[in-house]
Design a protein around this motif. Structure first.
Motif, PDB file in Angstrom:
ATOM      1  N   GLN A 157      -2.171   7.648  16.297  1.00  0.00           N
ATOM      2  CA  GLN A 157      -3.113   6.794  16.057  1.00  0.00           C
ATOM      3  C   GLN A 157      -4.524   7.190  15.647  1.00  0.00           C
ATOM      4  O   GLN A 157      -5.144   6.866  14.737  1.00  0.00           O
ATOM      5  CB  GLN A 157      -3.331   5.842  17.305  1.00  0.00           C
ATOM      6  N   ASP A 158      -4.809   8.418  16.411  1.00  0.00           N
ATOM      7  CA  ASP A 158      -6.092   9.334  16.368  1.00  0.00           C
ATOM      8  C   ASP A 158      -5.973   9.775  14.924  1.00  0.00           C
ATOM      9  O   ASP A 158      -7.103   9.629  14.299  1.00  0.00           O
ATOM     10  CB  ASP A 158      -6.156  10.106  17.269  1.00  0.00           C
ATOM     11  N   GLY A 159      -5.075  10.100  14.286  1.00  0.00           N
ATOM     12  CA  GLY A 159      -4.885  10.672  12.922  1.00  0.00           C
ATOM     13  C   GLY A 159      -5.558   9.557  11.989  1.00  0.00           C
ATOM     14  O   GLY A 159      -6.358   9.781  10.988  1.00  0.00           O
ATOM     15  N   LEU A 160      -4.883   8.509  12.027  1.00  0.00           N
ATOM     16  CA  LEU A 160      -5.190   7.167  11.270  1.00  0.00           C
ATOM     17  C   LEU A 160      -6.847   6.921  11.457  1.00  0.00           C
ATOM     18  O   LEU A 160      -7.453   6.474  10.285  1.00  0.00           O
ATOM     19  CB  LEU A 160      -4.338   6.160  11.692  1.00  0.00           C
ATOM     20  N   LEU A 182       3.651   6.394   9.859  1.00  0.00           N
ATOM     21  CA  LEU A 182       2.593   5.815  10.019  1.00  0.00           C
ATOM     22  C   LEU A 182       2.611   4.729  10.895  1.00  0.00           C
ATOM     23  O   LEU A 182       1.647   4.117  11.569  1.00  0.00           O
ATOM     24  CB  LEU A 182       2.183   5.239   8.446  1.00  0.00           C
ATOM     25  N   LEU A 183       3.870   3.972  10.982  1.00  0.00           N
ATOM     26  CA  LEU A 183       4.063   2.763  11.864  1.00  0.00           C
ATOM     27  C   LEU A 183       4.196   3.263  13.287  1.00  0.00           C
ATOM     28  O   LEU A 183       4.680   2.281  14.077  1.00  0.00           O
ATOM     29  CB  LEU A 183       5.078   1.986  11.145  1.00  0.00           C
ATOM     30  N   GLY A 184       4.339   4.450  13.660  1.00  0.00           N
ATOM     31  CA  GLY A 184       4.697   4.749  14.938  1.00  0.00           C
ATOM     32  C   GLY A 184       6.023   5.344  15.140  1.00  0.00           C
ATOM     33  O   GLY A 184       6.511   5.579  16.403  1.00  0.00           O
ATOM     34  N   ARG A 185       6.648   5.813  14.171  1.00  0.00           N
ATOM     35  CA  ARG A 185       7.960   6.072  14.192  1.00  0.00           C
ATOM     36  C   ARG A 185       8.929   4.891  14.841  1.00  0.00           C
ATOM     37  O   ARG A 185      10.027   5.584  15.905  1.00  0.00           O
ATOM     38  CB  ARG A 185       8.227   7.357  15.062  1.00  0.00           C
ATOM     39  N   PRO A 186       9.048   3.957  14.257  1.00  0.00           N
ATOM     40  CA  PRO A 186      10.289   2.883  14.901  1.00  0.00           C
ATOM     41  C   PRO A 186      11.379   3.508  14.264  1.00  0.00           C
ATOM     42  O   PRO A 186      11.580   4.317  13.226  1.00  0.00           O
ATOM     43  CB  PRO A 186       9.898   1.851  14.241  1.00  0.00           C
ATOM     44  N   ILE A 221       0.752  -1.049  -0.077  1.00  0.00           N
ATOM     45  CA  ILE A 221       0.098  -0.104  -0.114  1.00  0.00           C
ATOM     46  C   ILE A 221       0.844   1.201   0.033  1.00  0.00           C
ATOM     47  O   ILE A 221       0.575   2.212  -0.712  1.00  0.00           O
ATOM     48  CB  ILE A 221      -0.772  -0.035   1.276  1.00  0.00           C
ATOM     49  N   ALA A 222       1.802   1.435   0.846  1.00  0.00           N
ATOM     50  CA  ALA A 222       2.750   2.333   0.799  1.00  0.00           C
ATOM     51  C   ALA A 222       3.497   2.501  -0.619  1.00  0.00           C
ATOM     52  O   ALA A 222       3.772   3.774  -0.831  1.00  0.00           O
ATOM     53  CB  ALA A 222       3.839   2.075   2.083  1.00  0.00           C
ATOM     54  N   ASP A 223       3.702   1.673  -1.100  1.00  0.00           N
ATOM     55  CA  ASP A 223       4.230   1.679  -2.604  1.00  0.00           C
ATOM     56  C   ASP A 223       3.165   2.308  -3.414  1.00  0.00           C
ATOM     57  O   ASP A 223       3.741   3.356  -4.217  1.00  0.00           O
ATOM     58  CB  ASP A 223       4.734   0.305  -3.344  1.00  0.00           C
ATOM     59  N   GLN A 224       2.061   1.769  -3.286  1.00  0.00           N
ATOM     60  CA  GLN A 224       0.977   2.447  -4.255  1.00  0.00           C
ATOM     61  C   GLN A 224       0.561   3.895  -3.941  1.00  0.00           C
ATOM     62  O   GLN A 224       0.387   4.737  -4.822  1.00  0.00           O
ATOM     63  CB  GLN A 224      -0.466   1.805  -3.898  1.00  0.00           C
ATOM     64  N   TRP A 225       0.685   4.169  -2.741  1.00  0.00           N
ATOM     65  CA  TRP A 225       0.645   5.687  -2.020  1.00  0.00           C
ATOM     66  C   TRP A 225       1.782   6.627  -2.444  1.00  0.00           C
ATOM     67  O   TRP A 225       1.920   7.732  -2.163  1.00  0.00           O
ATOM     68  CB  TRP A 225       0.220   5.782  -0.702  1.00  0.00           C
ATOM     69  N   LYS A 226       2.700   5.857  -2.898  1.00  0.00           N
ATOM     70  CA  LYS A 226       4.284   6.750  -3.023  1.00  0.00           C
ATOM     71  C   LYS A 226       4.795   7.251  -1.918  1.00  0.00           C
ATOM     72  O   LYS A 226       5.206   8.541  -2.164  1.00  0.00           O
ATOM     73  CB  LYS A 226       4.080   7.489  -4.480  1.00  0.00           C
ATOM     74  N   LEU A 227       4.815   6.670  -0.949  1.00  0.00           N
ATOM     75  CA  LEU A 227       5.301   7.054   0.602  1.00  0.00           C
ATOM     76  C   LEU A 227       6.828   6.972   0.364  1.00  0.00           C
ATOM     77  O   LEU A 227       7.316   5.914   0.288  1.00  0.00           O
ATOM     78  CB  LEU A 227       4.566   6.654   1.662  1.00  0.00           C
ATOM     79  N   GLY A 228       7.305   8.009   1.141  1.00  0.00           N
ATOM     80  CA  GLY A 228       8.832   7.786   1.186  1.00  0.00           C
ATOM     81  C   GLY A 228       9.292   7.006   2.722  1.00  0.00           C
ATOM     82  O   GLY A 228       8.090   6.822   3.595  1.00  0.00           O
ATOM     83  N   GLU A 229      10.238   6.564   3.026  1.00  0.00           N
ATOM     84  CA  GLU A 229      10.672   6.068   4.237  1.00  0.00           C
ATOM     85  C   GLU A 229      10.238   6.611   5.455  1.00  0.00           C
ATOM     86  O   GLU A 229       9.628   6.075   6.498  1.00  0.00           O
ATOM     87  CB  GLU A 229      12.267   5.756   4.088  1.00  0.00           C
ATOM     88  N   GLU A 230      10.333   8.027   5.532  1.00  0.00           N
ATOM     89  CA  GLU A 230      10.037   8.688   6.753  1.00  0.00           C
ATOM     90  C   GLU A 230       8.513   8.622   6.758  1.00  0.00           C
ATOM     91  O   GLU A 230       7.932   8.630   8.012  1.00  0.00           O
ATOM     92  CB  GLU A 230      10.506  10.316   6.680  1.00  0.00           C
ATOM     93  N   GLU A 231       7.814   8.752   5.962  1.00  0.00           N
ATOM     94  CA  GLU A 231       6.416   8.635   6.013  1.00  0.00           C
ATOM     95  C   GLU A 231       5.800   7.550   6.269  1.00  0.00           C
ATOM     96  O   GLU A 231       5.005   7.262   7.264  1.00  0.00           O
ATOM     97  CB  GLU A 231       5.508   9.149   4.599  1.00  0.00           C
ATOM     98  N   THR A 246       1.611  -0.924  16.902  1.00  0.00           N
ATOM     99  CA  THR A 246       1.947  -1.159  15.159  1.00  0.00           C
ATOM    100  C   THR A 246       0.756  -1.814  14.637  1.00  0.00           C
ATOM    101  O   THR A 246       0.575  -1.431  13.378  1.00  0.00           O
ATOM    102  CB  THR A 246       3.520  -1.723  15.238  1.00  0.00           C
ATOM    103  N   LEU A 247       0.361  -2.926  15.043  1.00  0.00           N
ATOM    104  CA  LEU A 247      -0.604  -3.499  14.350  1.00  0.00           C
ATOM    105  C   LEU A 247      -1.849  -2.663  14.289  1.00  0.00           C
ATOM    106  O   LEU A 247      -2.656  -2.979  13.344  1.00  0.00           O
ATOM    107  CB  LEU A 247      -0.986  -5.114  15.382  1.00  0.00           C
ATOM    108  N   LEU A 248      -2.248  -2.064  15.400  1.00  0.00           N
ATOM    109  CA  LEU A 248      -3.605  -1.169  15.215  1.00  0.00           C
ATOM    110  C   LEU A 248      -3.123  -0.477  14.059  1.00  0.00           C
ATOM    111  O   LEU A 248      -4.298   0.003  13.159  1.00  0.00           O
ATOM    112  CB  LEU A 248      -3.814  -0.527  16.446  1.00  0.00           C
TER     113      LEU A 248
END
Length: 173
Positions: free
Chosen positions: A133-136, A54-58, A40-50, A82-84
């Motif tokens: 998480q609230d934004g998501l 989305l994953l909670g900044r690991p 999905i991140a590939d489809q949305w053309k997200l960079g690594e930082e993005e 992360t799973l949520l």
């Protein structure tokens, strides 16, 4: 009335699914969930930082380790937070595919400024990338409401092209 061996808590159904709190369940869904997220991140053309946001900044090395394990089909057990987040992204993706049948329109909606009250002129992706998480979950709820037809106002530029339903549109079986 409860049997002698039952307690009040056994008689009350659980409202929250706590199965992902179990490490075996987390391990079972972590790899497939992360592989879906990466696609999905590939489809949305997200960079690594993005993606990391989305994953909670690991950390970078943690993120790359997760991605390598997921792609290789190795055991991986992500934290519940992360799973949520993965679940929210998958739900957003599903709603976008349903709402925007033409390829690319859903991604365009994510990246286009939106005058809706939730977005305040920002693109929905900006809310996703707030890091919370609230934004998501807010974007997912918004899309689920739209998909379910519970909006009280039209979506500018999309709903205005659709004529309102009439009594003749309702079919009784």
């Amino acid at each position: 009335m409860l049997a002698a061996h039952e307690t009040a808590t056994q008689a009350t159904p659980t409202m929250v699914d706590l199965s992902l709190a179990d490490s075996t369940q987390r391990r079972r869904v972590s790899g497939p969930g992360l592989r879906a997220f990466l696609a999905i991140a590939d489809q949305w053309k997200l960079g690594e930082e993005e993606r990391r946001t989305l994953l909670g900044r690991p950390g970078r090395s943690t993120y790359h380790g997760w991605a390598a394990k997921a792609r290789a089909g190795q055991d991986l057990s992500l934290q519940l937070d992360t799973l949520l987040r993965l679940s929210a992204v998958l739900g957003i993706h599903k709603a976008l595919v349903i709402l925007f049948p033409r390829a690319g329109d859903g991604v365009a909606w994510l990246r286009t400024p939106n005058r809706g009250l939730l977005f305040g002129g920002q693109a929905p992706l900006d809310l996703l990338l707030s890091g919370t998480q609230d934004g998501l979950l807010a974007v997912r709820r918004h899309l689920d409401a739209w998909r379910g037809g519970t909006f009280t106002a039209p979506i500018p530029g999309y709903d205005d092209a659709l004529p309102p339903l009439t009594d003749d549109d309702i079919v009784y079986l």
